[in-house]
Design a protein around this motif. Structure first.
Motif, PDB file in Angstrom:
ATOM      1  N   ASP A 258     -33.590  -4.454  61.570  1.00  0.00           N
ATOM      2  CA  ASP A 258     -33.715  -3.794  62.881  1.00  0.00           C
ATOM      3  C   ASP A 258     -34.790  -4.471  63.742  1.00  0.00           C
ATOM      4  OD1 ASP A 258     -32.683  -1.941  64.665  1.00  0.00           O
ATOM      5  OD2 ASP A 258     -33.967  -0.303  64.007  1.00  0.00           O
ATOM      6  N   ALA A 259     -34.899  -5.798  63.563  1.00  0.00           N
ATOM      7  CA  ALA A 259     -35.930  -6.556  64.304  1.00  0.00           C
ATOM      8  C   ALA A 259     -35.807  -6.350  65.808  1.00  0.00           C
ATOM      9  CB  ALA A 259     -35.799  -8.037  63.967  1.00  0.00           C
ATOM     10  N   SER A 260     -34.566  -6.269  66.306  1.00  0.00           N
ATOM     11  CA  SER A 260     -34.388  -6.205  67.767  1.00  0.00           C
ATOM     12  C   SER A 260     -34.883  -4.882  68.355  1.00  0.00           C
ATOM     13  CB  SER A 260     -32.912  -6.425  68.120  1.00  0.00           C
ATOM     14  OG  SER A 260     -32.115  -5.505  67.388  1.00  0.00           O
TER      15      SER A 260
ATOM     16  N   ASN B 180     -34.709 -14.373  73.870  1.00  0.00           N
ATOM     17  CA  ASN B 180     -36.144 -14.280  74.194  1.00  0.00           C
ATOM     18  C   ASN B 180     -36.966 -13.879  72.971  1.00  0.00           C
ATOM     19  OD1 ASN B 180     -35.643 -14.961  76.795  1.00  0.00           O
ATOM     20  ND2 ASN B 180     -35.769 -12.873  77.615  1.00  0.00           N
ATOM     21  N   LEU B 181     -36.372 -13.027  72.121  1.00  0.00           N
ATOM     22  CA  LEU B 181     -37.089 -12.601  70.910  1.00  0.00           C
ATOM     23  C   LEU B 181     -37.384 -13.830  70.031  1.00  0.00           C
ATOM     24  CD1 LEU B 181     -38.022 -10.311  68.929  1.00  0.00           C
ATOM     25  CD2 LEU B 181     -35.703 -10.322  68.022  1.00  0.00           C
ATOM     26  N   ILE B 182     -36.387 -14.669  69.859  1.00  0.00           N
ATOM     27  CA  ILE B 182     -36.573 -15.866  69.030  1.00  0.00           C
ATOM     28  C   ILE B 182     -37.622 -16.793  69.674  1.00  0.00           C
ATOM     29  CG2 ILE B 182     -35.412 -17.912  68.055  1.00  0.00           C
ATOM     30  CD1 ILE B 182     -34.387 -15.297  66.796  1.00  0.00           C
ATOM     31  N   SER B 183     -37.508 -17.027  70.980  1.00  0.00           N
ATOM     32  CA  SER B 183     -38.489 -17.913  71.647  1.00  0.00           C
ATOM     33  C   SER B 183     -39.888 -17.338  71.503  1.00  0.00           C
ATOM     34  CB  SER B 183     -38.259 -18.047  73.145  1.00  0.00           C
ATOM     35  OG  SER B 183     -36.958 -18.216  73.438  1.00  0.00           O
TER      36      SER B 183
ATOM     37  N   VAL C 246     -37.548 -21.675  58.964  1.00  0.00           N
ATOM     38  CA  VAL C 246     -36.280 -21.521  59.690  1.00  0.00           C
ATOM     39  C   VAL C 246     -36.175 -20.080  60.175  1.00  0.00           C
ATOM     40  CG1 VAL C 246     -33.757 -21.533  59.466  1.00  0.00           C
ATOM     41  CG2 VAL C 246     -35.121 -23.315  58.339  1.00  0.00           C
ATOM     42  N   LEU C 247     -36.001 -19.908  61.487  1.00  0.00           N
ATOM     43  CA  LEU C 247     -35.723 -18.556  62.007  1.00  0.00           C
ATOM     44  C   LEU C 247     -34.206 -18.368  62.033  1.00  0.00           C
ATOM     45  CD1 LEU C 247     -38.279 -17.975  64.909  1.00  0.00           C
ATOM     46  CD2 LEU C 247     -38.519 -17.528  62.457  1.00  0.00           C
ATOM     47  N   SER C 248     -33.779 -17.178  61.637  1.00  0.00           N
ATOM     48  CA  SER C 248     -32.349 -16.935  61.450  1.00  0.00           C
ATOM     49  C   SER C 248     -31.861 -15.783  62.323  1.00  0.00           C
ATOM     50  CB  SER C 248     -32.102 -16.607  59.968  1.00  0.00           C
ATOM     51  OG  SER C 248     -30.734 -16.361  59.745  1.00  0.00           O
ATOM     52  N   ALA C 249     -30.640 -15.940  62.843  1.00  0.00           N
ATOM     53  CA  ALA C 249     -30.005 -14.882  63.635  1.00  0.00           C
ATOM     54  C   ALA C 249     -29.010 -14.133  62.746  1.00  0.00           C
ATOM     55  CB  ALA C 249     -29.263 -15.490  64.814  1.00  0.00           C
ATOM     56  N   HIS C 250     -29.031 -12.814  62.842  1.00  0.00           N
ATOM     57  CA  HIS C 250     -28.086 -11.981  62.075  1.00  0.00           C
ATOM     58  C   HIS C 250     -27.650 -10.883  63.038  1.00  0.00           C
ATOM     59  CE1 HIS C 250     -26.756  -9.826  58.278  1.00  0.00           C
ATOM     60  NE2 HIS C 250     -26.695  -8.874  59.191  1.00  0.00           N
ATOM     61  N   CYS C 251     -26.446 -10.990  63.566  1.00  0.00           N
ATOM     62  CA  CYS C 251     -26.064 -10.089  64.660  1.00  0.00           C
ATOM     63  C   CYS C 251     -24.834  -9.261  64.333  1.00  0.00           C
ATOM     64  CB  CYS C 251     -25.788 -10.913  65.913  1.00  0.00           C
ATOM     65  SG  CYS C 251     -27.256 -11.817  66.452  1.00  0.00           S
ATOM     66  N   HIS C 252     -24.928  -7.998  64.700  1.00  0.00           N
ATOM     67  CA  HIS C 252     -23.788  -7.088  64.525  1.00  0.00           C
ATOM     68  C   HIS C 252     -23.084  -6.879  65.856  1.00  0.00           C
ATOM     69  CE1 HIS C 252     -23.768  -5.935  60.271  1.00  0.00           C
ATOM     70  NE2 HIS C 252     -25.010  -6.394  60.319  1.00  0.00           N
ATOM     71  N   ASN C 253     -21.849  -6.388  65.745  1.00  0.00           N
ATOM     72  CA  ASN C 253     -20.938  -6.454  66.886  1.00  0.00           C
ATOM     73  C   ASN C 253     -20.676  -5.114  67.553  1.00  0.00           C
ATOM     74  OD1 ASN C 253     -19.556  -8.338  68.399  1.00  0.00           O
ATOM     75  ND2 ASN C 253     -17.591  -7.900  67.399  1.00  0.00           N
TER      76      ASN C 253
ATOM     77  N   ALA D 166     -29.546 -17.031  70.353  1.00  0.00           N
ATOM     78  CA  ALA D 166     -30.657 -17.269  69.414  1.00  0.00           C
ATOM     79  C   ALA D 166     -30.730 -18.744  69.037  1.00  0.00           C
ATOM     80  CB  ALA D 166     -30.462 -16.415  68.158  1.00  0.00           C
ATOM     81  N   ILE D 167     -29.582 -19.343  68.810  1.00  0.00           N
ATOM     82  CA  ILE D 167     -29.556 -20.773  68.442  1.00  0.00           C
ATOM     83  C   ILE D 167     -30.111 -21.597  69.600  1.00  0.00           C
ATOM     84  CG2 ILE D 167     -27.982 -22.710  68.009  1.00  0.00           C
ATOM     85  CD1 ILE D 167     -26.192 -20.688  66.449  1.00  0.00           C
ATOM     86  N   LYS D 168     -29.690 -21.260  70.799  1.00  0.00           N
ATOM     87  CA  LYS D 168     -30.180 -21.995  71.982  1.00  0.00           C
ATOM     88  C   LYS D 168     -31.703 -21.879  72.072  1.00  0.00           C
ATOM     89  CE  LYS D 168     -29.244 -24.300  75.730  1.00  0.00           C
ATOM     90  NZ  LYS D 168     -28.869 -25.715  75.595  1.00  0.00           N
TER      91      LYS D 168
END
Ligand code: KIV
Ligand code: ZN
Length: 387
Positions: A143-145, A183-186, A199-206, A218-220
């Motif tokens: 629940d990082a976001s 923005n969270l990743i940046s 390595v920072l990782s993205a894990h996204c639900h839909n 996030a990759i960008k």
């Protein structure tokens, strides 16, 4: 970690298996894992070792069968789970322990019922425990976001210092918007000491239909691992779809300038295997792997496609593993004369004059007004005057 390589972590057999209605046997997991290995997946999350004896055994079996992908299991941030996880993945040629603990106020207060500082301490202890077994430890801030940004920064700094080499920032409930998630990743990359060394990782639900958009954002912004599933299966509305992320990175290479190890010609076979095993049908209009993804029904589109496929396609069906190209043209009342002529040519009919074609095309249009879909016998009948 700045690199032009994006690590693909597939969690079809962990988060995907959490889809309501899905359960995979040991043999099915091994079969899927071998397909993911062939596909070029870097990290295969094979299950949740402490969840059941069956999952533990399946993770071990996957670890024995796969050689070219890292095998990973999810673990709660508690000693028993971590020890079991280490045992489950320990026999694999390459392995990872993936620890998860919530960092949002809502989860810490209502689910964990712990104070933020206690949670932070538990996270650090968990990473230290996992590091006894492996130097490949991922930590997910569940629940990082929806977490407080300053607390999240302190938390990420602490788990990196404790030895995590990958830190994931899940959008667990699919709440984030693409710009916010990027923005969270940046922010983490720019404000957390040591974040540029892991390595920072993205894990996204839909939940709001934005899992793929959020992952790409996030990759960008600098994430170099993305967690996804075949066909986007997963909890509730699912996870980011592996095939969509990979093909977006490839097709828009000019925008991202990044690579994956994925062999796209196995995307459709992998999709069909997972759909067959789970019983979850792929929607016809699903990007990349839906049966309509490379089909053209309207006359204008069929005409363009026949003149030059790049008029209406940004990838080819063959690129992603579709082997039966004839489904490219679908005949209906929307189809035009050129599409009809080409389809009939593929069925072995050549019209000897424009008049013959026009007459047959008129019969076809009348028939198509009455019936859909038309089968081969119907189409053959359009060339006989009796039709
Ligand atoms: O969505 C999520 O937060 C997860 C974690 C368990 C990694 O799947
Ligand atoms: Zn998840």
């Amino acid at each position: 970690m700045s690199s032009n390589q994006v690590i693909i972590l597939d969690t079809t057999m962990r988060d995907g298996e959490q889809s309501p209605g899905v359960s995979m046997s040991l043999n099915e997991k091994v079969e899927i894992a071998l397909m993911l290995e062939k596909l070029g997946v870097d990290v295969i999350e094979a299950g949740f070792a402490a969840a059941s004896e069956g999952d533990f055994a399946a993770i071990q079996a996957v670890g024995r069968a796969v050689k070219d992908s890292t095998i990973c299991s999810l673990s709660r941030a508690v000693e028993r789970d971590i020890d079991l996880t280490a045992e489950a993945v320990g026999g694999a040629a390459m392995s990872r322990i993936h620890i998860v603990l919530s960092t949002s106020p809502i989860h810490m207060q209502h689910k964990l019922r712990m104070a933020p500082e206690q949670v932070l301490e538990q996270g650090v202890l968990a990473v230290k425990r996992a590091r006894r077994y492996s130097d490949n430890v991922e930590f997910s801030c569940e629940d990082a976001s929806r977490s407080d940004l300053d607390f999240l920064c302190r938390f990420v700094e602490a788990v990196i210092a404790a030895g995590a080499s990958t830190v994931s920032l899940p959008d667990t409930v699919g709440y984030a918007l693409p710009q916010e998630y990027g923005n969270l990743i940046s922010h983490l990359l720019n404000h957390v000491p040591g974040a540029d060394k892991v390595v920072l990782s993205a894990h996204c639900h839909n939940d709001l239909g934005m899992a793929v958009a959020n992952s790409l954002s996030a990759i960008k912004a600098g994430a170099r691992q993305v967690e996804c599933t075949i066909n986007g299966i997963g909890e509730r509305a699912g996870n980011a779809a592996l095939e969509e992320i990979v093909m977006a990175l490839r097709t828009r290479q000019n925008h991202f300038g990044l690579q994956t190890r994925i062999q796209p010609q196995y995307l459709v076979p992998a999709s069909q295997l997972v759909s067959g095993i789970t019983g979850f049908q792929v929607q016809p209009n699903k990007a990349i792997v839906g049966r309509n993804a490379f089909s053209h029904q309207s006359g204008i589109h069929q005409d363009g496609m026949l003149k030059n496929p790049s008029t209406y396609q940004i990838m080819t069906a063959a690129d992603v593993g579709w082997t039966n190209a004839p489904h490219m043209l679908v005949l209906s009342k929307h189809s035009g004369r050129n599409g009809y002529r080409e389809y009939m040519r593929q069925l072995g009919f050549e019209f000897s004059s424009d008049r013959e074609l026009d007459e047959a095309f008129l019969r076809f249009k009348r028939m198509a007004d009455q019936k859909f879909p038309l089968d081969e016998a119907d189409l053959r009948a359009t060339v006989s005057k009796a039709a």
